[in-house]
Design a protein around this motif. Structure first.
Motif, PDB file in Angstrom:
ATOM      1  N   GLU A   1      -6.330   4.719  -1.522  1.00 45.45           N
ATOM      2  CA  GLU A   1      -5.756   3.377  -1.420  1.00 45.45           C
ATOM      3  C   GLU A   1      -5.221   2.959  -2.786  1.00 45.45           C
ATOM      4  O   GLU A   1      -5.981   2.720  -3.720  1.00 45.45           O
ATOM      5  CB  GLU A   1      -6.796   2.374  -0.924  1.00 45.45           C
TER       6      GLU A   1
ATOM      7  N   ARG B   1       0.841  -1.198   0.000  1.00 48.92           N
ATOM      8  CA  ARG B   1       0.000   0.000   0.000  1.00 48.92           C
ATOM      9  C   ARG B   1       0.875   1.246   0.000  1.00 48.92           C
ATOM     10  O   ARG B   1       1.781   1.399   0.819  1.00 48.92           O
ATOM     11  CB  ARG B   1      -0.934   0.008   1.200  1.00 48.92           C
TER      12      ARG B   1
ATOM     13  N   SER C   1     -15.656   1.743  -1.175  1.00 54.42           N
ATOM     14  CA  SER C   1     -14.279   1.319  -0.950  1.00 54.42           C
ATOM     15  C   SER C   1     -13.673   0.871  -2.270  1.00 54.42           C
ATOM     16  O   SER C   1     -14.166  -0.071  -2.891  1.00 54.42           O
ATOM     17  CB  SER C   1     -14.235   0.174   0.077  1.00 54.42           C
TER      18      SER C   1
ATOM     19  N   LEU D   1      -4.701  -5.892   3.931  1.00 48.67           N
ATOM     20  CA  LEU D   1      -5.125  -5.553   2.578  1.00 48.67           C
ATOM     21  C   LEU D   1      -6.398  -6.333   2.296  1.00 48.67           C
ATOM     22  O   LEU D   1      -6.358  -7.543   2.066  1.00 48.67           O
ATOM     23  CB  LEU D   1      -4.032  -5.899   1.568  1.00 48.67           C
TER      24      LEU D   1
ATOM     25  N   VAL E   1      -9.770   0.398  -4.515  1.00 49.75           N
ATOM     26  CA  VAL E   1      -8.318   0.390  -4.505  1.00 49.75           C
ATOM     27  C   VAL E   1      -7.816   0.337  -5.941  1.00 49.75           C
ATOM     28  O   VAL E   1      -8.336  -0.419  -6.761  1.00 49.75           O
ATOM     29  CB  VAL E   1      -7.768  -0.801  -3.675  1.00 49.75           C
TER      30      VAL E   1
ATOM     31  N   TRP F   1      -2.245   0.252  -4.471  1.00 55.57           N
ATOM     32  CA  TRP F   1      -1.325  -0.856  -4.216  1.00 55.57           C
ATOM     33  C   TRP F   1      -0.270  -0.911  -5.312  1.00 55.57           C
ATOM     34  O   TRP F   1      -0.585  -0.807  -6.504  1.00 55.57           O
ATOM     35  CB  TRP F   1      -2.060  -2.188  -4.189  1.00 55.57           C
TER      36      TRP F   1
END
Length: 453
Positions: free
Chosen positions: A190, A71, A160, A215, A162, A192
């Motif tokens: 967020e 992250r 949410s 994660l 990512v 990665w």
């Protein structure tokens, strides 16, 4: 003198073809995802079993570096935005504004239908809880793909999300800073540092980061990628949802003698620079235009930056010129081909475009090139490839929503239709289905109903 560039030609003039014959005759490349499943399966299984540890091993192997933490920190996201070239920031802000404007009109509202008095069915639209948005690395940097994935997800109300993008050795194991800046500009907190098949697997299974932070796995993965990303999506589908199995990019241009061959050639090259497997297809009823486009390709190829990549794509089996007797037959061809991107460069282009039934996106007239759609039209550029536009759509707000029917019937409303439910249940040899209705009324009456529903 440089060698003349000439697209391979398929001449359909004077031929009558069935739909199946037409599809077989058209230029088509694509990739064999099955051929790499045996390579990708161990990657997915290793990350299922060992999480971040395995993901970082594959990052080291395939990307040349493993991130310190998967992250990306908030400080790194803000630093990337602070250091972003102001011109790139301004361009991204325009792209974001226009993409939000278009996608806002795709929002769905709950709809309640009163079937009978006391009986309603409501369709509720619920956003997916958590999504993973993949942004590839490789031949180019794609901040535009951050925009195209994030905006519809945010507009749908996803709480949410990512963004995953490969770590870059030249940036100390972080994704490309322009990717990070685009995410920060969109309010994504967020990101990665993981790419390829290992990104899809880690998004699917989740894990514990090197700093012990969790994660969390996602429910849906969207975004384009290479054949290994596509294979991982196929292997993980079911555990997570996916948007599509994307193949190499493609453009088809339906053009007549009124088209400018310089424009046509430039647009064919613009897609070919993505990848040696990219498809560039011209469909025309004008041999003179086809010849002029070949001349323009020869001239433009001499000065294009990615000359070798473009030349390879243009000479591949996936690219070519299709000669047709007239624009009506050209429409039949492009509808059978179902291009990811379809340009209409003909007389009365709007009327011709209105007759297109299969394309990921349609670009009308000389001032609507595919490059506009890639960045600043407001449309989405994550689109179906390999003919999938015959049955599938591009990424949209709808991708991130689930329709749920809510059934609310009163006793009287159920009683009105109970006999039909029992009849249909018995017709399907599922008598317990009917009993589930009949027994409700028997229990209310304190004994068997006289009508034996």
């Amino acid at each position: 003198m440089p060698a003349r560039t000439q697209l391979a030609r398929v001449d359909l003039r004077g031929r009558t073809t069935t739909t199946a014959e037409l599809r077989a005759a058209l230029p088509r490349g694509g990739v064999d995802v099955d051929s790499v499943l045996h390579q990708v399966r161990p990657v997915v299984e290793a990350i299922r079993d060992r999480g971040v540890e395995a993901a970082n091993e594959f990052s080291e192997k395939f990307d040349g570096i493993a991130p310190t933490t998967v992250r990306v920190s908030a400080d790194e996201l803000q630093r990337a935005l602070d250091e972003l070239d102001p011109a790139i920031r301004a361009a991204l802000e325009v792209a974001i504004e226009r993409t939000r404007l278009v996608h806002a009109d795709q929002r769905r509202t709950d709809k309640t239908t009163q079937v009978v008095p006391g009986g309603t069915v409501t369709e509720r639209w619920i956003p997916v809880a958590r999504v993973g948005l993949y942004v590839p690395g490789g031949n180019a940097v794609y901040p535009s793909s951050v925009v195209m994935n994030v905006v519809p997800a945010q507009t749908a109300g996803v709480d949410s999300l990512v963004v995953a993008s490969p770590p870059q050795a030249q940036f100390g194991g972080l994704p490309h800073p322009t990717i990070l800046a685009a995410a920060q500009l969109l309010g994504v907190d967020e990101v990665w540092a993981v790419g390829g098949a290992q990104a899809v697997a880690l998004l699917t299974y989740g894990g514990t980061d090197t700093d012990s932070a969790e994660l969390e796995p996602v429910d849906l993965i969207t975004g384009p990628g290479n054949i290994y990303v596509t294979a991982a999506k196929r292997l993980c589908r079911g555990l997570v949802g996916i948007d599509a199995e994307a193949g190499p990019t493609e453009i088809a241009i339906l053009a007549d003698a009124t088209a400018d061959p310089i424009h046509v050639a430039a647009d064919l090259i613009s897609q070919a620079e993505h990848d040696v497997l990219a498809a560039s297809v011209l469909v025309t009823d004008s041999v003179e235009l086809a010849d002029a486009v070949d001349d323009a390709l020869t001239a433009q190829l001499e000065v294009t930056q990615h000359q070798e990549r473009v030349a390879t794509a243009l000479s591949g089996k996936q690219s070519g010129t299709v000669l047709v007797p007239n624009i009506d037959e050209g429409l039949r061809v492009v509808n059978a081909y179902a291009a990811e991107h379809l340009e209409i460069q003909t007389a009365d282009a709007s009327a011709v475009a209105a007759r297109v039934t299969s394309a990921g996106a349609v670009f009308v007239g000389p001032w609507s090139p595919v490059s506009l759609g890639d960045y600043c039209a407001g449309s989405n550029h994550v689109l179906p490839t390999a003919g999938c536009a015959r049955h599938s759509s591009g990424l949209s707000v709808q991708t991130f929503l689930r329709g749920i029917h809510v059934v609310d019937y009163s006793e009287a409303a159920l009683d009105e239709v109970a006999g039909h439910v029992v009849t249909l249940a018995n017709a399907e040899d599922l008598p317990a289905h009917g009993e589930a209705v009949r027994l409700r009324f028997e229990s209310l009456a304190g004994g068997p109903r006289q009508d034996q529903r």
